[in-house]
Structures are given as C-alpha cells and as structure tokens.
Design a protein around this motif. Sequence first.
Motif, PDB file in Angstrom:
ATOM      1  N   UNK A 166      -2.368  13.877  38.156  1.00 24.89           N
ATOM      2  CA  UNK A 166      -3.462  14.531  38.870  1.00 24.89           C
ATOM      3  C   UNK A 166      -2.965  15.600  39.844  1.00 24.89           C
ATOM      4  N   UNK A 167      -1.818  15.358  40.470  1.00 25.05           N
ATOM      5  CA  UNK A 167      -1.273  16.343  41.424  1.00 25.05           C
ATOM      6  C   UNK A 167      -0.755  17.592  40.732  1.00 25.05           C
ATOM      7  N   UNK A 168      -0.304  17.472  39.500  1.00 23.14           N
ATOM      8  CA  UNK A 168       0.200  18.640  38.777  1.00 23.14           C
ATOM      9  C   UNK A 168      -0.955  19.271  38.011  1.00 23.14           C
ATOM     10  N   UNK A 169      -1.855  19.876  38.750  1.00 24.41           N
ATOM     11  CA  UNK A 169      -3.133  20.362  38.212  1.00 24.41           C
ATOM     12  C   UNK A 169      -3.011  21.347  37.056  1.00 24.41           C
ATOM     13  N   UNK A 170      -1.987  22.180  37.062  1.00 21.67           N
ATOM     14  CA  UNK A 170      -1.925  23.232  36.041  1.00 21.67           C
ATOM     15  C   UNK A 170      -0.965  22.912  34.905  1.00 21.67           C
ATOM     16  N   UNK A 171      -0.164  21.879  35.080  1.00 22.66           N
ATOM     17  CA  UNK A 171       0.830  21.569  34.044  1.00 22.66           C
ATOM     18  C   UNK A 171       0.146  21.019  32.796  1.00 22.66           C
ATOM     19  N   UNK A 172       0.562  21.516  31.648  1.00 24.42           N
ATOM     20  CA  UNK A 172      -0.007  21.075  30.377  1.00 24.42           C
ATOM     21  C   UNK A 172       1.051  20.381  29.541  1.00 24.42           C
ATOM     22  N   UNK A 173       0.589  19.709  28.516  1.00 21.32           N
ATOM     23  CA  UNK A 173       1.486  19.046  27.571  1.00 21.32           C
ATOM     24  C   UNK A 173       2.055  20.099  26.629  1.00 21.32           C
ATOM     25  N   UNK A 174       3.381  20.087  26.497  1.00 20.87           N
ATOM     26  CA  UNK A 174       4.054  21.013  25.583  1.00 20.87           C
ATOM     27  C   UNK A 174       5.189  20.287  24.883  1.00 20.87           C
ATOM     28  N   UNK A 175       5.530  20.802  23.721  1.00 19.61           N
ATOM     29  CA  UNK A 175       6.671  20.292  22.982  1.00 19.61           C
ATOM     30  C   UNK A 175       7.728  21.388  22.999  1.00 19.61           C
ATOM     31  N   UNK A 189      -6.764  18.861  26.355  1.00 20.26           N
ATOM     32  CA  UNK A 189      -8.184  18.683  26.669  1.00 20.26           C
ATOM     33  C   UNK A 189      -8.394  17.362  27.410  1.00 20.26           C
ATOM     34  N   UNK A 190      -7.682  16.307  26.999  1.00 17.22           N
ATOM     35  CA  UNK A 190      -7.738  15.022  27.696  1.00 17.22           C
ATOM     36  C   UNK A 190      -7.275  15.201  29.132  1.00 17.22           C
ATOM     37  N   UNK A 191      -6.172  15.910  29.323  1.00 20.32           N
ATOM     38  CA  UNK A 191      -5.658  16.165  30.670  1.00 20.32           C
ATOM     39  C   UNK A 191      -6.689  16.913  31.521  1.00 20.32           C
ATOM     40  N   UNK A 192      -7.263  17.953  30.951  1.00 19.20           N
ATOM     41  CA  UNK A 192      -8.246  18.748  31.690  1.00 19.20           C
ATOM     42  C   UNK A 192      -9.438  17.885  32.100  1.00 19.20           C
ATOM     43  N   UNK A 193      -9.952  17.112  31.164  1.00 19.23           N
ATOM     44  CA  UNK A 193     -11.130  16.280  31.449  1.00 19.23           C
ATOM     45  C   UNK A 193     -10.799  15.188  32.475  1.00 19.23           C
ATOM     46  N   UNK A 194      -9.644  14.549  32.342  1.00 15.24           N
ATOM     47  CA  UNK A 194      -9.233  13.508  33.283  1.00 15.24           C
ATOM     48  C   UNK A 194      -9.137  14.076  34.692  1.00 15.24           C
ATOM     49  N   UNK A 195      -8.498  15.218  34.838  1.00 13.81           N
ATOM     50  CA  UNK A 195      -8.357  15.843  36.158  1.00 13.81           C
ATOM     51  C   UNK A 195      -9.709  16.251  36.726  1.00 13.81           C
ATOM     52  N   UNK A 196     -10.570  16.793  35.879  1.00 14.50           N
ATOM     53  CA  UNK A 196     -11.894  17.235  36.314  1.00 14.50           C
ATOM     54  C   UNK A 196     -12.737  16.057  36.791  1.00 14.50           C
ATOM     55  N   UNK A 197     -12.750  14.993  36.014  1.00 16.50           N
ATOM     56  CA  UNK A 197     -13.567  13.829  36.374  1.00 16.50           C
ATOM     57  C   UNK A 197     -12.992  13.071  37.565  1.00 16.50           C
ATOM     58  N   UNK A 198     -11.667  13.133  37.766  1.00 20.35           N
ATOM     59  CA  UNK A 198     -11.055  12.473  38.921  1.00 20.35           C
ATOM     60  C   UNK A 198     -11.454  13.155  40.227  1.00 20.35           C
ATOM     61  N   UNK A 199     -11.804  14.437  40.162  1.00 18.91           N
ATOM     62  CA  UNK A 199     -12.228  15.174  41.350  1.00 18.91           C
ATOM     63  C   UNK A 199     -13.743  15.106  41.581  1.00 18.91           C
ATOM     64  N   UNK A 200     -14.468  14.553  40.635  1.00 21.37           N
ATOM     65  CA  UNK A 200     -15.928  14.510  40.724  1.00 21.37           C
ATOM     66  C   UNK A 200     -16.392  13.447  41.723  1.00 21.37           C
ATOM     67  N   UNK A 201     -17.576  13.661  42.252  1.00 18.99           N
ATOM     68  CA  UNK A 201     -18.153  12.756  43.254  1.00 18.99           C
ATOM     69  C   UNK A 201     -18.298  11.307  42.761  1.00 18.99           C
ATOM     70  N   UNK A 202     -18.746  11.073  41.517  1.00 16.24           N
ATOM     71  CA  UNK A 202     -18.873   9.663  41.079  1.00 16.24           C
ATOM     72  C   UNK A 202     -17.545   8.896  41.126  1.00 16.24           C
ATOM     73  N   UNK A 203     -16.459   9.547  40.740  1.00 17.04           N
ATOM     74  CA  UNK A 203     -15.160   8.864  40.766  1.00 17.04           C
ATOM     75  C   UNK A 203     -14.728   8.599  42.209  1.00 17.04           C
ATOM     76  N   UNK A 204     -14.930   9.559  43.072  1.00 17.29           N
ATOM     77  CA  UNK A 204     -14.563   9.373  44.483  1.00 17.29           C
ATOM     78  C   UNK A 204     -15.376   8.242  45.107  1.00 17.29           C
TER      79      UNK A 204
END
Length: 169
Positions: free
Chosen positions: A48-57, A119-134
């Motif tokens: 979550x802290x590495x907001x911009x890092x993506x999965x790469x091979x 896409x999983x990473x993006x969605x996980x990070x987005x939902x972790x910042x949302x009000x319902x999760x908080x």
Amino acid sequence: MDIITDSYLDVESSSMHTADHDTTLIITEDLDIIQTQRQLLSVLNKILRSETETFKVTPSGSYNRMGYLLKEAISGLTLLESSLSEYQQLHPTTRLFNTTLKAYNLTDLSVTEAMTINEVLRRFREEAQAAPHKRQLRNFQRAASKNLKGALDYVNHLFEHHSRLLVVL
C-alpha cells in the motif's frame, strides 16, 4: 503496556463473539496465527505504501520487488486461511486483499497475467484508501480495544477474588 496494546490492535483475532445475544469468550492457541497475520499485514502495508510500483517481470524471468511482495502476501494469506478457526476473523486490510484476489480469481503470480496483477494492485490500493475500509479499520481496532479491556478486567477480577492464582504463559 502500550507496545503490547498497539500490536494487539493490529492483529487481534477476535476471540470474543456474540451469537444469538450470547457473548462467549473463546480461548485459542493462536500465537502462530497472530505472527503470520502480523507478517502478512506488514507485507500488505508495504504494498500500500508503494503506491506507484507495479508488478513487472525482469528480462531474466524473475519478479521485481512488487512481485516478491505479492508472492509473499498470497502465500501468507493461503496459510492464514487454512489455520483460522470459525471464531477468528482476518484484519480488515487482509480481508480486503483476499476479496480483491478472489474477484480476479488470482491464486498465483504468472508472467502472462501481468496486466491483471497490476489491476488487482490498483484496485486493492484504491479500496484501501476508501472510506468504507477506513471505517472497518476503526471498528476492528475499537473491538480489539474492547476485547483487551474485557480480558484485563477479567484477570484483575480473578486476582481480587482469589488469593492464589498461578499465571501460566
């Protein structure tokens, strides 16, 4: 005491339960589960802290840092799911990660699924910042505080009413 309380609030595995208006305290041997959950939560927080890092091979076929974090998170989650009893629950961030993985039917890392993994990473990070999760995090911490207070009050009550107690850790 504050250090113990802070750690407890992060990984409390909910031993106090209310079912059919009957509150039950369930004592479990869950130190390994708590340690696994603490490690998994640490990995998820790094993700979550590495907001911009993506999965790469890499060209050599190995993963970048995010790939290794995801692999560790998925294996930790698999271990936790097989170890939890019906009375325990996952930390809200761990539940969110689990829900996100299941929504994409992602059970392992694969080079061919790099776009899906990102896409999983993006969605996980987005939902972790949302009000319902908080809100879920606050409720989880409030319940953990209440459970800890109840357990400490119970132990204090026992010491007040029984002159001989042997505490075994």
